[in-house]
Motif scaffolding. Structure first.
Motif, short mmCIF file in Angstrom:
data_model
loop_
_atom_site.label_atom_id
_atom_site.label_comp_id
_atom_site.label_asym_id
_atom_site.label_seq_id
_atom_site.Cartn_x
_atom_site.Cartn_y
_atom_site.Cartn_z
N GLU A 299 1.11 -1.25 -0.15
CA GLU A 299 0.09 0.02 -0.05
C GLU A 299 0.93 1.44 0.03
O GLU A 299 0.21 2.39 -0.20
N LEU A 300 2.39 0.99 0.05
CA LEU A 300 3.04 2.41 0.20
C LEU A 300 3.69 2.65 -1.24
O LEU A 300 3.86 1.74 -2.15
N SER A 301 4.20 3.97 -1.14
CA SER A 301 4.94 4.34 -2.49
C SER A 301 6.05 4.05 -2.45
O SER A 301 6.63 3.54 -1.22
N GLY A 302 7.08 4.17 -3.43
CA GLY A 302 8.49 3.82 -3.27
C GLY A 302 9.33 4.40 -2.07
O GLY A 302 10.11 3.81 -1.41
N GLY A 303 9.09 5.88 -2.18
CA GLY A 303 9.69 6.75 -1.24
C GLY A 303 9.33 6.13 0.35
O GLY A 303 10.17 6.21 1.27
N MET A 304 7.88 5.75 0.50
CA MET A 304 7.51 5.40 1.90
C MET A 304 7.99 4.21 2.30
O MET A 304 8.54 3.88 3.27
N LYS A 305 8.18 3.19 1.19
CA LYS A 305 8.91 2.01 1.64
C LYS A 305 10.34 1.99 1.83
O LYS A 305 10.68 1.37 2.90
N MET A 306 11.08 2.99 1.17
CA MET A 306 12.34 3.09 1.68
C MET A 306 12.46 3.92 2.95
O MET A 306 13.35 3.41 3.81
N ARG A 307 11.47 4.69 3.41
CA ARG A 307 11.44 5.15 4.64
C ARG A 307 11.42 4.27 5.81
O ARG A 307 12.18 3.98 6.71
N ALA A 308 10.33 3.27 5.40
CA ALA A 308 10.24 2.00 6.45
C ALA A 308 11.62 1.14 6.68
O ALA A 308 11.86 0.69 7.78
N SER A 309 12.41 1.13 5.28
CA SER A 309 13.46 0.14 5.34
C SER A 309 14.64 1.00 6.18
O SER A 309 15.35 0.27 7.15
N ILE A 310 14.63 2.30 6.02
CA ILE A 310 15.40 3.17 6.80
C ILE A 310 15.31 2.89 8.21
O ILE A 310 16.20 2.83 9.15
N ALA A 311 13.85 3.27 8.82
CA ALA A 311 13.62 2.86 10.04
C ALA A 311 13.86 1.83 10.87
O ALA A 311 14.37 1.49 11.82
N ARG A 312 13.61 0.58 9.89
CA ARG A 312 13.93 -0.75 10.39
C ARG A 312 15.57 -0.78 10.56
O ARG A 312 15.91 -1.47 11.58
N ALA A 313 16.29 -0.18 9.49
CA ALA A 313 17.79 -0.26 9.94
C ALA A 313 18.23 0.46 11.21
O ALA A 313 19.40 0.07 11.88
N LEU A 314 17.46 1.68 11.36
CA LEU A 314 17.83 2.35 12.56
C LEU A 314 17.26 2.02 13.80
O LEU A 314 17.91 2.25 14.92
N ALA A 315 16.50 0.98 13.79
CA ALA A 315 15.76 0.44 14.98
C ALA A 315 16.90 0.02 15.98
O ALA A 315 16.79 -0.23 17.27
N THR A 316 17.89 -1.01 15.48
CA THR A 316 18.93 -1.56 16.32
C THR A 316 19.88 -0.52 16.87
O THR A 316 20.81 -0.91 17.17
N ASN A 317 19.61 0.57 16.39
CA ASN A 317 20.75 1.70 16.90
C ASN A 317 22.17 1.43 16.41
O ASN A 317 23.01 1.26 17.69
N PRO A 318 22.03 1.32 15.04
CA PRO A 318 23.55 1.05 14.60
C PRO A 318 24.65 2.28 14.93
O PRO A 318 24.34 3.38 14.94
N ARG A 319 25.82 1.72 14.98
CA ARG A 319 26.90 2.76 15.19
C ARG A 319 27.34 3.07 13.88
O ARG A 319 28.14 4.04 13.36
N LEU A 320 27.07 2.06 12.79
CA LEU A 320 27.55 2.29 11.32
C LEU A 320 26.60 1.89 10.30
O LEU A 320 25.93 0.57 10.64
N LEU A 321 26.18 2.81 9.49
CA LEU A 321 25.08 2.62 8.58
C LEU A 321 25.70 2.35 7.14
O LEU A 321 26.15 3.50 6.81
#
Ligand code: ADP
Ligand code: MG
Length: 257
Positions: free
Chosen positions: A137-159
């Motif tokens: 149900e999401l646009s391409g940009g929204m999907k990418m934002r979700a993917s970024i949020a998922r990556a940041l959820a684990t509080n990485p020091r290196l992205l």
């Protein structure tokens, strides 16, 4: 500054990589990335950009040389690293909220922490209103934002980011670039970013590393001395244009053109 904080986030010493018995993909790479840098890697297709990210994350081992991530082996540093790929790779059967919380579930974070972190991140990437929607149900940009949020959820020091915005239209990409810098200002991770877009590299980075092909070598590395915070207006300034022109020139040089 304590001694520990001066340990580089990423250190490659004489790193060479071949896949199996294939030809040399990366040759004698020496690369040091300090904490807090945002480094973009640019270079022609096949020169080994994705391989650099895979080596950093421990997805593939070096053939020769040593790699240290915050003083550790890539394997030991694994939990401090997040990776974002070009296709958002969201799980279609999970809601946006549950996709964002995935990393925390895998880490077996308690449900309270999971709820709090996920809610805060959804707000940070402005997806709180579609938290219960499914990826389709999401646009391409929204999907990418979700993917970024998922990556940041684990509080990485290196992205690590491998052409994350390549599939997006230019306006969406520009907006994602601005959001990424906003997130970086709040969260203080170190970024290593692969892109084909010179303008994107200049906009985002504190430093650009240019690879030349066959075998992949570091052709040049230069600072992007534009002040932060960087906003959309920056793209219209002559200093920005000048840096894009310079980076394009170095890239052509790397290609031997
Ligand atoms: P880039 O990201 O700059 O386009 P890659 O790092 O993906 O380059 O690839 C560099 C070279 O290594 C290419 O020639 C590619 O075909 C080769 N390569 C990449 N991954 C593998 C693999 N898993 N097995 C064999 N060869 C690979
Ligand atoms: Mg690649």
């Amino acid at each position: 500054m304590s001694a520990a904080s001066t340990v580089p986030q990423v250190e490659f010493a004489a790193v060479t990589k071949s896949y199996g018995t294939g030809r040399v993909v990366l040759d004698a790479i020496a690369l040091t990335i300090q904490k807090g840098e945002f480094v973009s890697i640019i270079g022609p297709s096949g020169c080994g950009k994705s391989t650099v990210l895979k080596l950093i994350s421990g997805l593939t081992p070096p053939t020769n040389g040593t790699i240290r991530i915050d003083g550790m082996t890539p394997r030991d540093a694994r939990e401090t690293i997040s990776f974002i790929f070009q296709d958002a790779t969201l799980l279609p059967w999970r809601t946006v909220r549950d996709n964002v919380g995935l990393g925390l579930e895998l880490e077996r974070a308690g449900s309270n922490r999971r709820k709090k972190t996920t809610a805060a991140l959804l707000e940070l990437v402005r997806l709180q209103d579609v938290a219960e929607a499914y990826p389709r149900e999401l646009s391409g940009g929204m999907k990418m934002r979700a993917s970024i949020a998922r990556a940041l959820a684990t509080n990485p020091r290196l992205l690590l980011m491998d052409e994350p915005f390549a599939a997006l239209d230019e306006m969406t990409r520009d907006r994602m670039n601005e959001e990424l810098l906003r997130l970086r200002a709040e969260q203080k991770w170190t970024g290593v970013f692969v892109t084909h877009s010179v303008a994107e590299a200049v906009f985002l980075s504190t430093r650009i590393v240019v690879l030349s092909p066959h075998p992949g070598r570091i052709h040049a590395s230069f600072q992007v001395d534009l002040p932060f915070p960087r906003t959309a207006l920056l793209r219209e300034l002559p200093e920005f244009e000048a840096l894009v022109a310079r980076a394009s020139h170095v890239l052509r040089e790397a290609l031997g053109q």
